[in-house]
Design a protein around this motif. Structure first.
Motif, PDB file in Angstrom:
ATOM      1  N   ASP A  83      49.693  44.527  -4.247  1.00 46.87           N
ATOM      2  CA  ASP A  83      48.875  45.693  -4.619  1.00 46.87           C
ATOM      3  C   ASP A  83      47.389  45.338  -4.631  1.00 46.87           C
ATOM      4  N   THR A  84      47.093  44.171  -5.221  1.00 45.20           N
ATOM      5  CA  THR A  84      45.688  43.736  -5.286  1.00 45.20           C
ATOM      6  C   THR A  84      45.104  43.616  -3.887  1.00 45.20           C
ATOM      7  N   LEU A  89      41.984  45.653   1.021  1.00 48.48           N
ATOM      8  CA  LEU A  89      41.954  46.011   2.441  1.00 48.48           C
ATOM      9  C   LEU A  89      41.588  47.477   2.614  1.00 48.48           C
ATOM     10  N   THR A  90      42.131  48.330   1.756  1.00 54.73           N
ATOM     11  CA  THR A  90      41.805  49.756   1.847  1.00 54.73           C
ATOM     12  C   THR A  90      40.313  49.960   1.659  1.00 54.73           C
ATOM     13  N   ALA A  91      39.745  49.230   0.677  1.00 55.11           N
ATOM     14  CA  ALA A  91      38.302  49.364   0.438  1.00 55.11           C
ATOM     15  C   ALA A  91      37.507  48.945   1.667  1.00 55.11           C
TER      16      ALA A  91
ATOM     17  N   ALA B 143      37.790  35.379 -10.295  1.00 57.27           N
ATOM     18  CA  ALA B 143      39.019  34.972 -10.959  1.00 57.27           C
ATOM     19  C   ALA B 143      40.192  35.659 -10.263  1.00 57.27           C
ATOM     20  N   PRO B 144      41.438  35.121 -10.399  1.00 60.54           N
ATOM     21  CA  PRO B 144      42.570  35.767  -9.759  1.00 60.54           C
ATOM     22  C   PRO B 144      42.730  37.204 -10.255  1.00 60.54           C
ATOM     23  N   GLY B 145      43.110  38.087  -9.343  1.00 56.10           N
ATOM     24  CA  GLY B 145      43.329  39.477  -9.725  1.00 56.10           C
ATOM     25  C   GLY B 145      42.068  40.310  -9.760  1.00 56.10           C
TER      26      GLY B 145
END
Lengths: 403, 792
Positions: A83-84, A89-91, B143-145
């Motif tokens: 999801d992240t 990628l969408t952005a 940072a991750p996320g």
């Protein structure tokens, strides 16, 4: 009064190994339109897949390293990573377009994280290391557009050190393939969002281009402060972990239809038997995939919001074993000073070809004949410029028809 | 952070000054100021006030190389930023190229061994624009996320502002908001949703750029203008929308960088810093200043420094939030902000231009007494330092009409570049201007306040760029013009044809378009013109690839309009607009095969890519209702309307080079940082009378919207004081700077052109008050009868 003559700007042109040089090797004219002309592909499947797989592996590594999140991960955890990356990628305006592409992308990411993560992540010392260096342009490159005797070459890799390898747990099969040799050394890692290329395909030299690429990476790495000699490169061909229909067709071609066999990792025993039955099972498999695509679409549109995890890819009627697929995904290329020197010139020459095309385009004011077009069925079939590309061998040169 | 010392300053200096190819051939000996800038110790912060042509890039490059090779500063700890991607590319190229030449010379002379050299990796120096560095740093050190931030395309940001800021709560109809916007814009004329959106976006940018206390602004200004509060709410709605979509705009990227720096989450980046160099500092805004100060504090704590380079006389970007006072008052501000005490060095030896041109530029900068108060204090005069070149006085060509001017200008260009030279006469003297060996018309450029072919407004008067283009085309040996900004983008022939074809295929005869109620008439007019252009093109029966005979464009479009496949099978449920664009390209060989054609195509594809994020239809044309009509409405709104209304523009960074065989026509802003052997500056071909409508461009009566916004917002800035000069004075200052930049571009010949009469050799440009022709704001005209130029 005699006027001065305006000087060309002093510019060291910058070339990315993947974004520029491999693209140009694939097709010069397509490279001119898409990379230099910034025209986006109408079907950006390869672009999306490459970015998605790199993004998920990087994000997964950061989470594993910084959050101490032990592997393997659940589908929910994988999905959170995906999801992240999808959001990013969408952005950037890079979208998957077809649900089957999304499904296969997430499936491969899941396989890569859970199969390679446990044995690869503990070995990685530095992630997303940016490599940059300058090299002399070939002497015959005309200086029509800019002044400078150099070009810059860039790339991004993950790095494994011998120290990390020495600490690898017993039974780490990846570490076992990379150990040995000098006291202190490094291994560079690169992910490929594609199948393991065949070795003897005259229309597709990717097998050799990837070797040139890692040799250049090794040279670039050697320029960096504090680096150790690069002893080998680890390439991971992630399509192999969850092959699609085209990948299976190609494998069948390489192993069953080509003599001698045109791949260095070919199946034996039950795997060979199963591969032999691929054509017979293809229809059933395609039907399963069609159903799965509908499930993916449904999940993406509705179920996802209720917290459901992504539907996993169905199994092939006669599947290839996970160990065999892992073996096909891994390519280790030994590197030493001699092999680096022997291979560096390939990209110098490719840059020379690009710079000569740039100069020719400026000289003639014409674009199409200034760039080398390389017709290859798998490229041309989805190329946006196929209708007017003049390359001999482009079977799609014709006015389009309304769909 | 400091590596081992590599070579001594003496050795380094020797290699820099030795002639090429052994050294770099840069005569530092002749320029003690430049040498001072290069040689200053690593912990010495600097402010370089560098006039035009004074070797700014050379100084910056040599300073960086000296830090690395002499002081042993690790390349990774150096950050160098410039204003444009092009300038950043040139600086990086110089550092890498000259750095390698020096390295080879050091090895050759045995000044260092290969192992030491191997440890020096100049590629690790960070160079770029602030925006590109911000993106890179926040991506590398996240940072991750945490999402990496991507700036939105400008027209998408505008679209979000319209949707989330103004349409929400029907704010665009709010009478208080409209009253406030009228006050800001100085007129209620043309106050439509587009203008309201532009104003709201300008406020959003300035809130961040000028570091405004928005709550205090809202509470204070809404007492007099309740619309100020509505405007703040609109900006707030826009910002919430951005957050929900996890995107931001350019100002947002910089604001986020500052926030992360202040929170300390980028310490892995700042820890390694030692030297921060900033070019074009005169065009910095307060937000950027705060970012620079934040990273400079880290550099200073590592024993390093901050170096800024700029020239207040060349500040051009007030309309984008630049605040020249940050440069003129740099010493005090940087001391307050970081504790650094910079040494000020004036680079004033001009290596670019002839003595006459340097003297002209210098006189121009000192002409208006009221301008002197805002220039950097103690600034020495520019000094001509170019060796051994021919000299010719500054020339002026003034004619009664634009047509006459274009004819005579074309004759001059023709004579110089097609012929054996062009003779200019003055009293008893005659000089001939000839091109250099290997020279071409690309050695000449026309600089104007705007390169547009036509004047704005109803009458669409042809301007000098168009008249000159036509006069050059009529020559026996025609000369082409390179002016991609000459035509309005939506009116360029390939753009009109392609967009018209796309409209005709997706929405035949505008059936769906007519159902859209709220669409500006100007946009509808553009659509109509596009469709006409497409139909004319279809009727011309353009040919596709040579190898095919059947398949006309007319037939293709007709099948599309009837949604009937030309082959077998059923019409697809959805078809991507992007694919249709490339298919139509088949009939447009002029676009496929020409770099300029691609330059016009790229913004259309960029708009489609960006618009794919705006709704779930993702720029597809659907077959079945209700999606069929909805998808077309979506395309009209999100793709065609932004192009038609001028939100989409060509990307000049994609221009590999201005072709050598064409005459460049550039705005003065585009010409910043460039130089041309023969530079023609349009100082007044637009002005036939003292009409008030064009005063802002020649002799302002007051301020523009940028100046009004400064007065309105700076009282609420956390770091800026309210302006002390009137809006009119600031508008004059800006015009003087603009023409100072123009007059300092030429190397050999400066030719001023405009409307006016020549009577007995007297210069009488219609007595029109005009800063570009030397009028000062107190309405005196020092050039009267004595312009100190050869009138030809």
């Amino acid at each position: 009064v005699t006027l001065s003559v305006r000087r060309n700007p002093y510019v060291v042109p910058s070339y990315s190994l993947t974004g520029d040089l491999l693209s140009h090797l694939s097709c010069g004219l397509q490279y001119r339109y898409q990379n230099r002309g910034a025209l986006p592909p109408s079907k950006p499947v390869q672009l999306w897949f490459g970015q998605f797989i790199h993004g998920t592996m990087e994000e997964a590594f950061r989470r594993w390293r910084d959050n101490q999140q032990p592997l393997p991960w659940s589908d929910g955890e994988i999905q959170s990573v995906a999801d992240t990356v999808l959001r990013r990628l969408t952005a950037r305006g890079i979208q998957f377009q077809r649900f089957i592409v999304l499904g296969i992308g997430i499936e491969r990411a899941a396989q890569a994280i859970n199969r390679f993560g446990p044995i690869l992540f503990p070995l990685i010392t530095e992630c997303e290391v940016k490599l940059k260096g300058i090299r002399q342009l070939p002497p015959d490159v005309p200086r029509l557009v800019r002044e400078s005797d150099y070009y810059e070459v860039t790339g991004v890799v993950d790095v494994i050190t011998s120290a990390q390898l020495a600490e690898a747990r017993d039974g780490n099969t990846l570490a076992a393939q990379l150990q040995g040799g000098a006291d202190r050394f490094e291994v560079i890692v690169d992910y490929k969002g594609m199948r393991r290329p065949g070795q003897d395909d005259p229309a597709n030299q990717a097998w050799y281009h990837h070797a040139w690429q890692v040799m250049t990476y090794a040279w670039l790495r050697a320029q960096q402060t504090g680096s150790q000699p690069v002893q080998s490169a680890l390439l991971l061909y992630l399509n192999e972990l969850a092959p699609g229909t085209e990948d299976m067709d190609k494998l069948y071609e390489d192993v069953i239809e080509t003599s001698p066999i045109s791949t260095d990792v070919s199946p034996t025993g039950a795997n060979l038997e199963n591969l032999t039955r691929w054509r017979a099972n293809k229809r059933e498999w395609s039907a399963r995939i069609d159903t799965w695509e509908d499930q993916i679409a449904n999940w993406w549109r509705t179920e996802r919001r209720d917290g459901a995890t992504f539907p996993r890819m169905p199994q092939m009627p006669t599947p290839l074993s996970p160990d065999f697929l892992m073996k096909r995904a891994v390519r280790v290329i030994p590197i030493d000073l001699e092999s680096i020197q022997a291979n560096l010139g390939h990209f110098d020459e490719e840059v020379g070809t690009i710079e000569r095309s740039v100069a020719l385009e400026v000289q003639t004011g014409r674009l199409i004949n200034s760039w080398r077009a390389t017709p290859r069925e798998e490229n041309c079939t989805i190329c946006d410029f196929r209708h007017f590309c003049p390359a001999v061998g482009n079977n799609y040169r014709a006015v389009p028809t309304a769909p | 952070m400091i590596q081992n010392r590599v070579v001594s300053w003496i050795d380094f200096r020797h290699l820099v000054t030795s002639p090429a190819p052994g050294g770099l051939g840069k005569p530092l000996d002749d320029d003690p100021d430049q040498e001072g800038a290069v040689a200053a110790p690593v912990n010495q912060s600097l402010q370089l006030i560098a006039g035009p042509g004074t070797g700014k890039t050379t100084s910056l490059t040599l300073r960086v190389l000296k830090l690395v090779f002499v002081d042993g500063v690790a390349p990774i700890s150096i950050v160098a930023t410039t204003f444009t991607k092009k300038a950043a590319g040139e600086l990086r190229s110089r550092i890498l190229g000259w750095g390698d030449q020096l390295r080879n010379a050091m090895l050759r002379d045995g000044l260092l061994d290969e192992e030491v050299i191997r440890r020096i990796d100049l590629n690790q120096i960070t160079t770029g624009t602030l925006d590109s560095i911000a993106e890179q740093v926040m991506n590398d050190f996240r940072a991750p996320g945490v999402d990496s931030l991507v700036p939105l395309e400008d027209f998408i940001a505008t679209s979000y502002m319209r949707r989330d800021g103004l349409f929400a709560a029907q704010r665009y109809q709010n009478p208080d908001l409209r009253a406030y916007a009228t006050f800001i814009d100085g007129t209620s004329f043309g106050l439509n949703t587009k203008k309201l959106t532009d104003i709201a976006r300008e406020y959003r940018d300035r809130f961040l750029h000028d570091q405004i206390d928005v709550t205090r602004f809202r509470n204070t200004r809404s007492v007099q203008y309740p619309g100020a509060a509505v405007l703040v709410d609109a900006v707030g709605g826009y910002e919430i929308g951005l957050m929900q979509r996890l995107v931001t705009d350019f100002a947002g990227i910089e604001a986020e960088l500052l926030a992360r720096l202040e929170r300390g989450v980028l310490s892995a980046f700042t820890r390694q810093l030692q030297v921060v160099l900033i070019d074009e500092y005169q065009d910095t805004n307060v937000l950027q200043e705060q970012i620079y100060f934040s990273i400079a504090r880290a550099a200073l704590s590592n024993g390093g420094s901050i170096v800024v380079v700029g020239d207040d006389d060349q500040s051009l970007y007030r309309f984008r939030g630049a605040t020249v006072e940050l440069f003129t008052d740099f010493a005090r501000r940087v001391h307050d902000g970081t504790g650094a005490s910079p040494r000020v060095i004036y680079l004033h030896r001009n290596y670019r231009s002839s003595t006459a041109i340097v003297a002209w530029s210098q006189r121009y900068a000192t002409l208006d007494p009221d301008y002197q108060a805002v220039r950097a204090p103690g600034k020495p005069a520019l000094l001509a330092a170019r060796a051994g070149a021919d000299e010719i006085p500054v020339l002026g060509m003034f004619r009664a009409s634009v047509a006459d001017l274009a004819q005579d200008l074309a004759a001059l260009i023709d004579g110089v570049f097609n012929g054996t030279g062009f003779q200019v006469h003055h009293q008893d003297e005659t000089l001939t201007i000839t091109k250099g060996a290997g020279g071409a018309v690309g050695d000449c450029a026309l600089l104007c306040s705007s390169p547009a072919d036509y004047a704005g407004g109803q009458n669409r008067r042809a301007r000098l760029p168009l008249a000159l283009r036509q006069a050059l085309a009529d020559l026996r040996n025609p000369i082409q013009v390179f002016n991609p900004r000459g035509e309005t983008y939506s009116e360029v022939t390939p753009v009109a044809r392609l967009c018209g074809l796309l409209l005709e295929c997706s929405d035949p005869q505008g059936r769906v378009e007519q159902t859209i109620v709220a669409m500006p008439q100007t946009v509808r007019n553009v659509f109509r013109a596009w469709r006409q252009a497409a139909n004319v093109f279809i009727r011309s029966d353009p040919r596709g690839p040579e190898s095919t005979r059947n398949g006309t464009l007319a037939s293709f479009v007709d099948h599309w309009q009837r949604r009937t496949p030309q082959g077998r099978g059923r019409w697809p449920t959805r078809f991507p607009l992007m694919e249709l664009i490339y298919e139509l390209l088949t009939w447009m060989p002029g676009v496929q095969d020409d770099a300029e054609g691609l330059l016009y195509l790229e913004p259309i594809t960029r708009t489609v890519t960006a618009a794919q994020n705006l709704d779930r239809l993702e720029c597809n044309i659907f077959r079945d209702q209700p999606w069929a009509d909805r998808s077309v409405i979506s395309l009209i709104r999100n793709v065609f309307e932004p192009i038609a209304s001028g939100d989409t523009q060509i990307e000049e960074e994609l221009i590999e080079m201005v072709p050598r065989d064409r005459l460049g026509v550039l705005s003065i802003h585009q010409a910043k940082g460039l130089e041309f052997p023969l530079t023609i500056v349009d100082v007044g071909s637009d002005f036939r009378s003292n009409h008030a409508a064009q005063r802002m461009k020649r002799f302002p009566a007051g301020g523009s919207r940028s100046h009004v916004l400064e007065d309105e917002l700076w009282p609420f800035s956390r770091t800026l004081q309210p302006p002390t000069r009137s809006q009119r004075d600031r508008a004059f200052d800006d015009l003087i700077r603009q023409y100072f930049v123009a007059f300092s571009r030429p190397q050999d010949v400066l030719l001023l052109v405009g409307l006016g009469h020549l009577e007995d050799g007297d210069f009488q440009p219609n007595e029109i008050e005009n800063v570009a022709t030397g009028w000062t704001r107190d309405r005196t005209w020092p050039w009267r009868g004595n312009p100190d130029m050869w009138l030809i």
